[in-house]
Design a protein around this motif. Sequence first.
Motif, short mmCIF file in Angstrom:
data_model
loop_
_atom_site.label_atom_id
_atom_site.label_comp_id
_atom_site.label_asym_id
_atom_site.label_seq_id
_atom_site.Cartn_x
_atom_site.Cartn_y
_atom_site.Cartn_z
N MET A 157 -8.84 5.00 -3.95
CA MET A 157 -9.67 4.22 -4.58
C MET A 157 -9.30 3.73 -6.26
SD MET A 157 -13.86 5.44 -5.06
CE MET A 157 -15.08 4.24 -5.94
N LEU A 158 -9.06 5.16 -6.96
CA LEU A 158 -8.65 4.71 -8.34
C LEU A 158 -7.35 3.66 -8.54
CD1 LEU A 158 -9.11 8.51 -9.36
CD2 LEU A 158 -10.69 6.79 -9.33
N ARG A 159 -6.62 3.75 -7.57
CA ARG A 159 -5.67 2.72 -7.97
C ARG A 159 -6.23 1.30 -7.53
NH1 ARG A 159 -2.81 6.36 -4.10
NH2 ARG A 159 -1.40 7.83 -5.39
N PHE A 160 -7.20 1.00 -7.21
CA PHE A 160 -7.79 -0.42 -7.16
C PHE A 160 -7.94 -0.74 -8.53
CE2 PHE A 160 -8.51 0.38 -2.47
CZ PHE A 160 -8.07 -0.63 -1.85
N SER A 161 -7.95 -2.12 -8.78
CA SER A 161 -8.29 -2.82 -10.12
C SER A 161 -9.62 -3.26 -9.86
CB SER A 161 -7.44 -4.19 -10.31
OG SER A 161 -7.62 -5.15 -9.53
N PRO A 162 -10.45 -3.34 -11.01
CA PRO A 162 -11.84 -3.83 -10.93
C PRO A 162 -12.01 -4.95 -10.06
CG PRO A 162 -11.36 -2.87 -12.95
CD PRO A 162 -10.23 -3.03 -12.25
N SER A 163 -11.00 -5.96 -10.21
CA SER A 163 -11.28 -7.37 -9.53
C SER A 163 -10.99 -7.44 -7.86
CB SER A 163 -10.04 -8.10 -10.19
OG SER A 163 -8.62 -7.64 -9.74
N GLN A 164 -10.72 -5.93 -7.64
CA GLN A 164 -10.64 -5.96 -6.12
C GLN A 164 -11.81 -5.16 -5.46
OE1 GLN A 164 -6.52 -3.78 -6.50
NE2 GLN A 164 -6.43 -4.75 -4.58
N ARG A 165 -12.73 -5.20 -6.40
CA ARG A 165 -14.26 -4.46 -6.03
C ARG A 165 -14.87 -5.56 -5.37
NH1 ARG A 165 -18.55 -0.68 -9.35
NH2 ARG A 165 -19.94 -0.54 -7.51
N VAL A 166 -15.31 -5.54 -4.05
CA VAL A 166 -16.18 -6.42 -3.60
C VAL A 166 -17.59 -6.24 -3.02
CG1 VAL A 166 -14.08 -8.03 -2.36
CG2 VAL A 166 -15.15 -6.02 -0.99
N GLY A 167 -17.92 -4.84 -3.46
CA GLY A 167 -19.11 -4.43 -3.06
C GLY A 167 -19.40 -2.86 -3.52
N PHE A 168 -20.52 -2.19 -3.13
CA PHE A 168 -20.68 -0.89 -3.71
C PHE A 168 -19.67 -0.03 -2.88
CE2 PHE A 168 -23.25 3.15 -3.16
CZ PHE A 168 -23.28 3.53 -4.73
N ARG A 169 -18.78 0.56 -3.69
CA ARG A 169 -17.76 1.51 -2.98
C ARG A 169 -16.75 0.72 -2.05
NH1 ARG A 169 -21.90 5.60 -3.30
NH2 ARG A 169 -21.85 5.69 -0.95
N GLU A 170 -16.73 -0.37 -2.22
CA GLU A 170 -16.03 -1.30 -1.25
C GLU A 170 -15.04 -2.19 -1.79
OE1 GLU A 170 -16.85 -3.66 2.86
OE2 GLU A 170 -18.49 -3.49 1.39
N TYR A 171 -13.68 -2.03 -1.66
CA TYR A 171 -12.67 -2.81 -2.16
C TYR A 171 -12.09 -3.63 -1.02
CZ TYR A 171 -13.58 0.12 -6.30
OH TYR A 171 -14.04 0.88 -7.47
N MET A 172 -11.13 -4.72 -1.62
CA MET A 172 -10.42 -5.57 -0.66
C MET A 172 -8.81 -5.33 -1.12
SD MET A 172 -10.43 -9.52 0.17
CE MET A 172 -12.18 -9.34 1.12
N ARG A 173 -8.00 -5.04 0.00
CA ARG A 173 -6.93 -4.87 -0.37
C ARG A 173 -6.01 -6.20 -0.58
NH1 ARG A 173 -4.78 0.21 1.12
NH2 ARG A 173 -6.21 1.57 1.90
N ALA A 174 -4.96 -6.13 -0.92
CA ALA A 174 -4.23 -7.48 -0.98
C ALA A 174 -3.76 -8.02 0.26
CB ALA A 174 -2.55 -7.51 -1.56
N ASP A 175 -3.84 -7.53 1.38
CA ASP A 175 -3.62 -8.40 2.55
C ASP A 175 -5.15 -8.63 3.16
OD1 ASP A 175 -5.15 -5.93 3.32
OD2 ASP A 175 -3.34 -5.23 4.77
N GLY A 176 -6.24 -8.64 2.50
CA GLY A 176 -7.53 -9.17 3.00
C GLY A 176 -8.30 -8.18 3.81
N THR A 177 -7.67 -6.96 4.06
CA THR A 177 -8.64 -5.86 4.86
C THR A 177 -9.45 -5.01 3.64
OG1 THR A 177 -6.64 -4.37 4.37
CG2 THR A 177 -6.71 -5.66 6.46
N PHE A 178 -10.41 -4.39 4.27
CA PHE A 178 -11.40 -3.79 3.31
C PHE A 178 -11.09 -2.32 3.27
CE2 PHE A 178 -13.84 -7.32 4.85
CZ PHE A 178 -14.44 -7.68 3.66
N SER A 179 -11.36 -1.43 2.23
CA SER A 179 -11.30 -0.06 2.22
C SER A 179 -12.68 0.39 1.58
CB SER A 179 -10.23 0.27 1.15
OG SER A 179 -8.92 0.05 1.96
N TYR A 180 -13.42 1.15 1.93
CA TYR A 180 -14.80 1.80 1.75
C TYR A 180 -14.52 3.29 1.57
CZ TYR A 180 -19.50 2.91 1.37
OH TYR A 180 -20.74 3.37 0.97
#
Length: 226
Positions: A157-180
């Motif tokens: 989680m800490l490696r994600f940039s703020p621009s990759q955040r798409v929701g509350f504790r939810e991020y999008m990877r470079a390949d378009g998949t989600f990580s919650y």
Amino acid sequence: MLEVGCGNGSTVVPILRCSRNNIVYACDCSKDTLEKANEIVNNTEGLDGKDRFHPFLLDVSKETFPDWLFCKSCQMSNAKAVDLLLDSSEHNTRKEHPVLLKENQCCVGGIDAVTMIFTLSAIPFNLMSITIQRCVSVLKPGGLVLFRDYGLYDMTMLRFSPSQRVGFREYMRADGTFSYFFTLDTMRELFHAAGLLEHFHHGSWVSSRLGAAANTRRSPSAAQHL
């Protein structure tokens, strides 16, 4: 056992290896991934998984499980009928019976355990609850849901940039998949919504309902791996 989001089979191989009596049904939303998992299982020396590993294509966030896993008739006979309260348009149940079923066999009779290893976090948060309900729906009485995934403030989680955040504790990877990234409270809410009860036993969080359970482990590190 049913492995949901089996990937390349890294969880399936040790399950099959630990006992020759284990049979694993495995689903994934990627046909290429399933083919790779099947190749790895069949080529693993000493595993003998050809007749014990049964992969099938399914996106659990969008589709119900096929009838051949646990048909409605057998669910009723086991006092385990589950109504997911879905519109008929959402029922995309695959009715064809696989070769693994014996003649006149309606289904495999339900699943003893469902594993979700780093699978739920890749599903949009608004679909997590129905996904868990679908997993519970194919369990035999006394069955388990075994869960492991990312925790809040995990290094991933800490490696994600703020621009990759798409929701509350939810991020999008470079390949378009989600990580919650989960907290224990979030997991309690999700599994309780599926009708599960929680117990604490030997360092593990265990939830159960009508014989069905969800098992989550807490990591000794700062990050919570649920």
